[in-house]
Scaffold this motif. Sequence first.
Motif, PDB file in Angstrom:
ATOM      1  N   LEU A 179       0.756  -1.140   0.136  1.00  0.00           N
ATOM      2  CA  LEU A 179      -0.033   0.136  -0.099  1.00  0.00           C
ATOM      3  C   LEU A 179       0.986   1.383  -0.028  1.00  0.00           C
ATOM      4  CD1 LEU A 179      -3.167  -0.972   2.389  1.00  0.00           C
ATOM      5  CD2 LEU A 179      -2.905  -0.510  -0.087  1.00  0.00           C
ATOM      6  N   VAL A 180       1.983   1.225   0.715  1.00  0.00           N
ATOM      7  CA  VAL A 180       2.688   2.378   0.872  1.00  0.00           C
ATOM      8  C   VAL A 180       3.521   2.496  -0.776  1.00  0.00           C
ATOM      9  CG1 VAL A 180       5.073   3.380   1.852  1.00  0.00           C
ATOM     10  CG2 VAL A 180       3.172   2.395   3.404  1.00  0.00           C
ATOM     11  N   GLY A 181       4.062   1.538  -1.169  1.00  0.00           N
ATOM     12  CA  GLY A 181       4.651   1.712  -2.426  1.00  0.00           C
ATOM     13  C   GLY A 181       3.678   1.891  -3.567  1.00  0.00           C
ATOM     14  N   ILE A 182       2.470   1.617  -3.494  1.00  0.00           N
ATOM     15  CA  ILE A 182       1.512   2.008  -4.491  1.00  0.00           C
ATOM     16  C   ILE A 182       1.275   3.447  -4.202  1.00  0.00           C
ATOM     17  CG2 ILE A 182      -0.637   1.273  -3.965  1.00  0.00           C
ATOM     18  CD1 ILE A 182       0.508   0.570  -7.191  1.00  0.00           C
ATOM     19  N   SER A 183       1.031   3.842  -3.194  1.00  0.00           N
ATOM     20  CA  SER A 183       0.554   5.260  -2.999  1.00  0.00           C
ATOM     21  C   SER A 183       1.601   6.075  -3.098  1.00  0.00           C
ATOM     22  CB  SER A 183       0.123   5.339  -1.338  1.00  0.00           C
ATOM     23  OG  SER A 183       0.102   6.531  -0.909  1.00  0.00           O
ATOM     24  N   PHE A 184       3.146   5.832  -2.916  1.00  0.00           N
ATOM     25  CA  PHE A 184       3.953   6.531  -3.320  1.00  0.00           C
ATOM     26  C   PHE A 184       4.449   6.554  -4.776  1.00  0.00           C
ATOM     27  CE2 PHE A 184       8.814   7.235  -3.851  1.00  0.00           C
ATOM     28  CZ  PHE A 184       8.824   8.413  -3.200  1.00  0.00           C
ATOM     29  N   SER A 185       3.831   5.693  -5.545  1.00  0.00           N
ATOM     30  CA  SER A 185       3.966   5.651  -6.711  1.00  0.00           C
ATOM     31  C   SER A 185       3.019   6.610  -7.486  1.00  0.00           C
ATOM     32  CB  SER A 185       3.794   4.231  -7.462  1.00  0.00           C
ATOM     33  OG  SER A 185       4.663   3.490  -7.178  1.00  0.00           O
ATOM     34  N   HIS A 186       1.891   6.579  -6.615  1.00  0.00           N
ATOM     35  CA  HIS A 186       0.613   7.539  -7.001  1.00  0.00           C
ATOM     36  C   HIS A 186       1.172   9.084  -6.710  1.00  0.00           C
ATOM     37  CE1 HIS A 186      -3.953   8.298  -6.863  1.00  0.00           C
ATOM     38  NE2 HIS A 186      -3.458   8.743  -7.916  1.00  0.00           N
ATOM     39  N   PHE A 187       1.938   9.228  -5.957  1.00  0.00           N
ATOM     40  CA  PHE A 187       2.533  10.543  -5.527  1.00  0.00           C
ATOM     41  C   PHE A 187       3.484  11.093  -6.743  1.00  0.00           C
ATOM     42  CE2 PHE A 187       6.313  12.582  -3.694  1.00  0.00           C
ATOM     43  CZ  PHE A 187       5.679  14.032  -3.378  1.00  0.00           C
ATOM     44  N   LEU A 188       4.105  10.030  -6.910  1.00  0.00           N
ATOM     45  CA  LEU A 188       5.176  10.579  -8.221  1.00  0.00           C
ATOM     46  C   LEU A 188       4.428  10.723  -9.376  1.00  0.00           C
ATOM     47  CD1 LEU A 188       8.017   8.001  -7.509  1.00  0.00           C
ATOM     48  CD2 LEU A 188       7.762  10.393  -6.716  1.00  0.00           C
ATOM     49  N   ASN A 189       3.492   9.674  -9.559  1.00  0.00           N
ATOM     50  CA  ASN A 189       2.741  10.020 -11.075  1.00  0.00           C
ATOM     51  C   ASN A 189       2.044  11.308 -10.862  1.00  0.00           C
ATOM     52  OD1 ASN A 189       1.409   8.607 -13.489  1.00  0.00           O
ATOM     53  ND2 ASN A 189      -0.381   9.311 -12.043  1.00  0.00           N
ATOM     54  N   ASP A 190       1.185  11.547  -9.791  1.00  0.00           N
ATOM     55  CA  ASP A 190       0.488  12.881  -9.680  1.00  0.00           C
ATOM     56  C   ASP A 190       1.348  14.085  -9.602  1.00  0.00           C
ATOM     57  OD1 ASP A 190      -1.467  11.085 -10.207  1.00  0.00           O
ATOM     58  OD2 ASP A 190      -2.973  12.041  -8.610  1.00  0.00           O
ATOM     59  N   ALA A 239      -7.709   1.477   2.276  1.00  0.00           N
ATOM     60  CA  ALA A 239      -6.797   1.240   1.215  1.00  0.00           C
ATOM     61  C   ALA A 239      -6.987   1.956   0.186  1.00  0.00           C
ATOM     62  CB  ALA A 239      -6.885  -0.340   0.564  1.00  0.00           C
ATOM     63  N   GLN A 240      -8.136   2.208  -0.169  1.00  0.00           N
ATOM     64  CA  GLN A 240      -8.414   3.360  -1.265  1.00  0.00           C
ATOM     65  C   GLN A 240      -8.075   4.921  -0.840  1.00  0.00           C
ATOM     66  OE1 GLN A 240      -8.955   4.698  -4.956  1.00  0.00           O
ATOM     67  NE2 GLN A 240      -9.472   2.411  -4.389  1.00  0.00           N
ATOM     68  N   SER A 241      -8.139   5.193   0.501  1.00  0.00           N
ATOM     69  CA  SER A 241      -7.784   6.464   0.985  1.00  0.00           C
ATOM     70  C   SER A 241      -6.215   6.624   0.766  1.00  0.00           C
ATOM     71  CB  SER A 241      -8.317   6.775   2.386  1.00  0.00           C
ATOM     72  OG  SER A 241      -9.732   6.953   2.503  1.00  0.00           O
ATOM     73  N   VAL A 242      -5.526   5.637   1.372  1.00  0.00           N
ATOM     74  CA  VAL A 242      -3.983   5.746   1.383  1.00  0.00           C
ATOM     75  C   VAL A 242      -3.522   5.732  -0.131  1.00  0.00           C
ATOM     76  CG1 VAL A 242      -1.978   4.158   1.690  1.00  0.00           C
ATOM     77  CG2 VAL A 242      -3.830   4.055   3.311  1.00  0.00           C
ATOM     78  N   PHE A 243      -4.171   4.977  -0.939  1.00  0.00           N
ATOM     79  CA  PHE A 243      -3.802   5.247  -2.436  1.00  0.00           C
ATOM     80  C   PHE A 243      -4.098   6.618  -2.907  1.00  0.00           C
ATOM     81  CE2 PHE A 243      -5.270   4.709  -6.934  1.00  0.00           C
ATOM     82  CZ  PHE A 243      -4.300   4.479  -7.582  1.00  0.00           C
ATOM     83  N   GLN A 244      -5.298   7.076  -2.535  1.00  0.00           N
ATOM     84  CA  GLN A 244      -5.527   8.733  -3.119  1.00  0.00           C
ATOM     85  C   GLN A 244      -4.922   9.524  -2.265  1.00  0.00           C
ATOM     86  OE1 GLN A 244      -7.606   9.556  -5.404  1.00  0.00           O
ATOM     87  NE2 GLN A 244      -8.531   7.319  -5.920  1.00  0.00           N
ATOM     88  N   LEU A 245      -4.174   9.450  -0.939  1.00  0.00           N
ATOM     89  CA  LEU A 245      -3.546  10.075  -0.327  1.00  0.00           C
ATOM     90  C   LEU A 245      -2.221  10.577  -1.138  1.00  0.00           C
ATOM     91  CD1 LEU A 245      -3.060  11.921   2.336  1.00  0.00           C
ATOM     92  CD2 LEU A 245      -1.864   9.866   3.225  1.00  0.00           C
TER      93      LEU A 245
END
Length: 413
Positions: A33-44, A155-161
């Motif tokens: 979850l942290v990895g996919i959220s951090f990737s979302h951070f980089l992407n956005d 999980a969706q909130s962590v991802f969206q965060l």
Amino acid sequence: MSSFEQAQTAALEIAPVTSAAKAISAGPAYLVLVGISFSHFLNDTMQSLIASVYPILKDNYALDFAQIGLITLAFQFTASLLQPLVGHFTDRKAQPFSLAVGMSSTFFGLLLLSVAHEYIVILIAAALVGLGSAVFHPESARIARLASGGRYGFAQSVFQLGGGFGSSMGPVLAALIVVPFGQPSIAWFSSIAFVAILILWKIGRWYKPQIRSAKLAPIDPHPEAPSPRGVKIALAVLVVLLFSKQLYVSSLSSYYIFYLIDRFGVSTQTAQLYLFIFLAANAAGTFLGGPLGDRFGRKIVIWSSILGTLPFTLALPYAGLGGSAVLSVFIGLIISSTTPSIIVFAQELVPHRFGMISGVFFGVAFGIGGLGAAVLGKLADHTSIAFVYQLCAFLPAIGLLAVFLPKMPRGGR
């Protein structure tokens, strides 16, 4: 029985039931979850950089607001068009390494934007970044759900965060790097895309063993589940609610800088920092929505987060500079909490099509933002930025439509 009704009574199994039960009992896979959220951070972060450099592109190439809106449209329409298709394809055959491959499109898009000297090339570069987003969001949303351990809203909130804070970083990085060093410095951010590629490749290695041969298996519908007609109505309502939320957020993210410069005479860098304040509040609110939906019900969160923003949006066009900053914080915190609940609510309505539903709703969000930005830019050219914000202030009133959302069975509400 219609094909839709057949779909409602079937589930696409990615893993055996016993494996799913073990995953839920084991709790969330926090590292994933942290990895996919951090990737979302980089992407956005990379995505938000585009809107943040609009003042530079506008000055360098004498663009009007309509042309600025078309850049947003080129980026977001690409993502909107392709995300549901990507989600539909990966529902049928999951692609564990597609995220890393898709991120390469963002990598090349940023490099192209840094050297673009013609308007058409800027549009192509924005479209390439949008393509990377189209590949990233549907499959990463599925991975977040797989790693949730049954806490889907959390999980969706962590991802969206991660995505929310990534969006907030664009203006800051633009103010600190792109404004002083110019358009070529955008190439430096391609290194962020490279880091994201490495992380997503590792996540793909975790994801690959989770995949089993996909097959349709009949399930007994829950006695309290909405009817197929009720599902269609609910999905339509969710799309309209997302429209009201995303169009308003798009109006701030695309034109808030110009509004502050036009009304209060602040510098571009100062306006970018005010935009960061709004986007950071937007990110923080995103994290709250999922856990609140898990605890109190997603319908309540959706209802209160959209409609609850209305008093603040109505006041924003008449506030001073300091008041605008304070109101933007409240708006960001409240309105963004609806996104995780809308996504999870839609996934629970159509539980056998997680990828497609995630792609449709992420795609609709991007598409609405792009179309809205183009229309609002044209309107601003013919009227004024201040008039646009007075008009958009009424968008959260559409939240009243949440009353038509059905009551979901316990555990999926």
